[in-house]
Design an enzyme around this catalytic site. Sequence first.
Site, PDB file in Angstrom:
ATOM      1  N   LYS A   1      46.021  52.779   0.392  1.00 24.61           N
ATOM      2  CA  LYS A   1      45.997  52.952  -1.070  1.00 24.61           C
ATOM      3  C   LYS A   1      44.615  52.623  -1.650  1.00 24.61           C
ATOM      4  CE  LYS A   1      50.941  51.908  -1.436  1.00 24.61           C
ATOM      5  NZ  LYS A   1      51.942  50.853  -1.687  1.00 24.61           N
TER       6      LYS A   1
ATOM      7  N   TYR B   1      50.931  42.806  -2.942  1.00 21.67           N
ATOM      8  CA  TYR B   1      52.196  43.097  -3.644  1.00 21.67           C
ATOM      9  C   TYR B   1      52.526  41.968  -4.626  1.00 21.67           C
ATOM     10  CZ  TYR B   1      52.454  45.555   0.868  1.00 21.67           C
ATOM     11  OH  TYR B   1      52.182  46.267   1.981  1.00 21.67           O
TER      12      TYR B   1
END
Length: 309
Positions: free
Chosen positions: A69, A245
């Site tokens: 990402k 996260y």
Amino acid sequence: MIKDISEQVLNEWLENVRPYAYDGQVADYIPALGRQNPEDLAVALHYLDGDTVEAGRTEVRFTLQSISKVISLALALMDNGEEYVFDRVGMEPTGDPFHSIYRLEQIPSKPLNPMINAGALAVTNMIHGATPDEKVGRLLSFVHDLTDDHSIGYNEEVASSEFETAFLNRSLLFYMKQHQIVTGSVEETLDAYTKQCAIEVNVCQLARIGALLANEGRDIASGRRIIPKHLARICKTFMVTCGMYDASGSFAIKVGIPAKSGVSGSVLASLNDFGGIAVYGPSLDEKGNSVVGLKLLETLSNRYDLSIF
Ligand SMILES: NC(=O)CC[C@H](N)C(=O)O
């Protein structure tokens, strides 16, 4: 620059954290990832002057998963500019799991950041290329530039294993298509995304990417600019705020190094004035972060006072 970490010391630390490999679980929601061996542990450092130190099973290759990402974001920003990208994807961290759909129901229905799945899927959708293969081909040549290694490809088995089972990611894409955040075919974007996540590297190649980010986007060996400086900075900032996260806050306190993890059990870390660090240990905690990766980075950070804060 701190440079006294010998191979022997790195090996000792890896052995010290080895027992944690059995504390977590290998990801199996992507069936092909479930076949990873929790005992395959490796770490590599790539300093800003090009020196490297490594320990463990550094020959083992793993898929980038969510670490991709950061790379797709850099390419999408280079393709489209900041305004276009951040019109469609936000800049704020979230306390929700990486695959959560919950925030997309709120108005404006825009993913909170590019490090959660919704944001990353939107980013992949923005990468220039008429077909999924063209997008993936451009991503791969970008990875070749980042690592100076043209042998890197993607693992077809992992890509298709994820493509066949990615019902949540399909749902995220349909939501975003309804709200005009993504355009074109959902299946094609998912095809490009799953291949992007399946790009396969070893810890040494990954540490080199971390060093390039630390070096403001320039390749360490040649000095060649691969990512504009301000975009490398954006990537590293997202690594701090959203890279681990919904454990990014505790990681910032315990470790304090810009880092991005992936559910293959890998972690990419990048530290200005130091270089790149990559760790692989497939066993994950409940948030999806490598248990061994977290412990090893915590040890390194504490021992060498590496926190940026
Ligand atoms: N956290 C991750 O590494 C997730 C990446 C994975 N390919 C997914 O979309 O589920």
